[in-house]
Write an enzyme that holds these catalytic residues in place. Sequence first.
Site, mmCIF file in Angstrom:
data_model
loop_
_atom_site.group_PDB
_atom_site.id
_atom_site.type_symbol
_atom_site.label_atom_id
_atom_site.label_comp_id
_atom_site.label_asym_id
_atom_site.label_seq_id
_atom_site.Cartn_x
_atom_site.Cartn_y
_atom_site.Cartn_z
ATOM 1 N N SER A 181 0.810 -1.274 0.184
ATOM 2 C CA SER A 181 0.087 -0.118 0.104
ATOM 3 C C SER A 181 0.824 1.167 -0.097
ATOM 4 O O SER A 181 2.252 1.331 0.583
ATOM 5 C CB SER A 181 -0.897 0.028 1.178
ATOM 6 O OG SER A 181 -2.218 -0.070 1.000
ATOM 7 N N GLU B 243 -7.272 -2.966 -7.750
ATOM 8 C CA GLU B 243 -8.117 -2.888 -6.705
ATOM 9 C C GLU B 243 -7.629 -1.556 -6.057
ATOM 10 O O GLU B 243 -7.385 -1.693 -4.871
ATOM 11 C CB GLU B 243 -8.141 -4.043 -6.055
ATOM 12 C CG GLU B 243 -8.491 -5.320 -6.651
ATOM 13 C CD GLU B 243 -8.072 -6.680 -5.691
ATOM 14 O OE1 GLU B 243 -8.749 -7.471 -5.735
ATOM 15 O OE2 GLU B 243 -6.969 -6.534 -4.768
ATOM 16 N N CYS C 210 -4.978 8.538 26.055
ATOM 17 C CA CYS C 210 -4.246 8.250 27.255
ATOM 18 C C CYS C 210 -2.919 7.349 26.528
ATOM 19 O O CYS C 210 -2.656 6.458 26.983
ATOM 20 C CB CYS C 210 -4.784 7.693 28.255
ATOM 21 S SG CYS C 210 -6.009 8.081 28.756
HETATM 22 C C1 LIG Z 1 -5.642 -3.486 1.163
HETATM 23 C C2 LIG Z 1 -5.778 -4.061 -0.244
HETATM 24 C C3 LIG Z 1 -6.341 -3.166 -1.279
HETATM 25 C C4 LIG Z 1 -6.307 -1.744 -1.516
HETATM 26 O O1 LIG Z 1 -5.254 -1.119 -1.135
HETATM 27 P P1 LIG Z 1 -5.063 0.415 -1.396
HETATM 28 O O2 LIG Z 1 -3.588 0.688 -1.001
HETATM 29 O O3 LIG Z 1 -6.210 0.975 -0.423
HETATM 30 O O4 LIG Z 1 -5.292 0.493 -2.707
HETATM 31 C C5 LIG Z 1 -6.496 -4.011 -2.494
HETATM 32 N N1 LIG Z 1 -6.350 -5.283 -2.713
HETATM 33 C C6 LIG Z 1 -6.207 -6.107 -1.772
HETATM 34 C C7 LIG Z 1 -5.883 -7.550 -1.719
HETATM 35 C C8 LIG Z 1 -5.624 -5.437 -0.409
HETATM 36 O O5 LIG Z 1 -5.347 -6.082 0.474
#
Ligand SMILES: *Cc1c(COP(=O)(O)O)cnc(C)c1O
Length: 461
Positions: free
Chosen positions: A228, A309, A382
């Site tokens: 990410s 994705e 906290c």
């Molecule tokens: C977290 C994740 C994403 C999305 O990641 P981004 O950094 O928000 O684009 C897409 N596919 C899978 C399998 C993920 O675990």
Amino acid sequence: MNLENLPAAEPDGSLDGLWPSSARRVGGEIAIGGVGVSELAAEYGTPLYVLDEDVLRARARAWKEAMDEAFSRLRGADVYYAGKAFLCVAVAKAVAHEGLAVDACSEGELRTALAAGVPGSRIGMHGNNKSREEVELALRAEVGHFVVDSLAELEFVDSIARDEGAVASVMLRVTTGVHAGGHEYMSTAVEDQKFGLSIASGAAWQAVEKTVNAPNLRLVGLHSHIGSQILVVEAFEEAARAVLDLRARVHREIGLELREVDFGGGYGIRYTGGDSAPPSPAQLASALASVVASHSAESGIEPPRVSIEPGRNIVGPAGVTLYTVGTVKTVELEDGPRRYVSVDGGMSDNIRPALYDAAYTAALASREGEGRVRSRVVGKHCESGDIVVRDVSLPEDLAAGDILAVPATGAYGRSMASNYNHVPRPGVVAVRGGASRWIVRRETVEDLLALDADYLRRGED
Ligand SMILES: *Cc1c(COP(=O)(O)O)cnc(C)c1O
């Protein structure tokens, strides 16, 4: 301490993608989607997540158009919105309306997408430890595919599909060994972590054979998600080649032409004024399309349909969090003063600074203010690690009651929020064309007490 080195944060249009494109100062105060922050704070309270609906839709559309364009001469493309970044019915509806499919990785995400009217066929079911209930629900909803994470899970999905009298379409999540992503916890394709079937160890190949031989599974493709907040195009290209190599081997040795590959998400965004601009959807889409086209030419196999994705890149820059300033104190350090600005939220509404050392920026939003001082925005929890913005220059005359805005919080803010210190989670307000409305209402202490069994039994004894 040179204040010039602290990331600038003004929504003046100079930092594309940091603020929602509609954000600007009107009469001194910041307005988002045509609604002033004072009005939002007065009507909805703070802390408050504000989501610019037009920006969300425009970003979703930009990905869809870029992928359609880049893959038009290949076998086409799909964009799955990664629901975990932030999902509610309004967001699922908006991205589906822009032509995106939805990734879900829990019963909650799946049911939210279904509640928004997203057809099962437009949902991908993820997760490295799916429950029986989740698999059954996904089968009954006839999801487009399952992304299966392990050998054990293949058997699990196969047996549930048999019980349900169904055949599950499966993509195998493979790990390519590509190291990408800012933080160790955001890097998901290296060997030493929980996700996926390793290509290097042979687990991925074993899974291919197992899926092909499983009576209630249909192998439709391969999936890879490398991490990410990735800003380098080359990391995606390298992972794509590794996945395509495996697809070619499946064709060569088993004679099966897998119709689809999914390159996952992970496309980074700008979080501070110090960040450079991330690659655009068009750049990324055309880089991926070139890899697919040249790989197909070299291997002599028809290109696959491609899906991706993105989560953060779509919803992150559409969101801003508003806080009200409370107590303020200044500490003297060797290189000058630092002012601690406490706000009415913190790690319960944005865990990312504590979890990943993530950097953010902030601006005084309810008025312009005068002078600059090195500041650190902290929460009300906290923990001394309860930091919202580690370093930012804020006006000298900042005072209790002012409203601060933290941009680029649309992704992994509300979706990772907690009730630490029994703080109710903030709601999400959508803004558009001068109007605003709740899309997720604010939690209340009554909501928390409604889960407290002894509270519910009060008066019985
Ligand atoms: C977290 C994740 C994403 C999305 O990641 P981004 O950094 O928000 O684009 C897409 N596919 C899978 C399998 C993920 O675990």
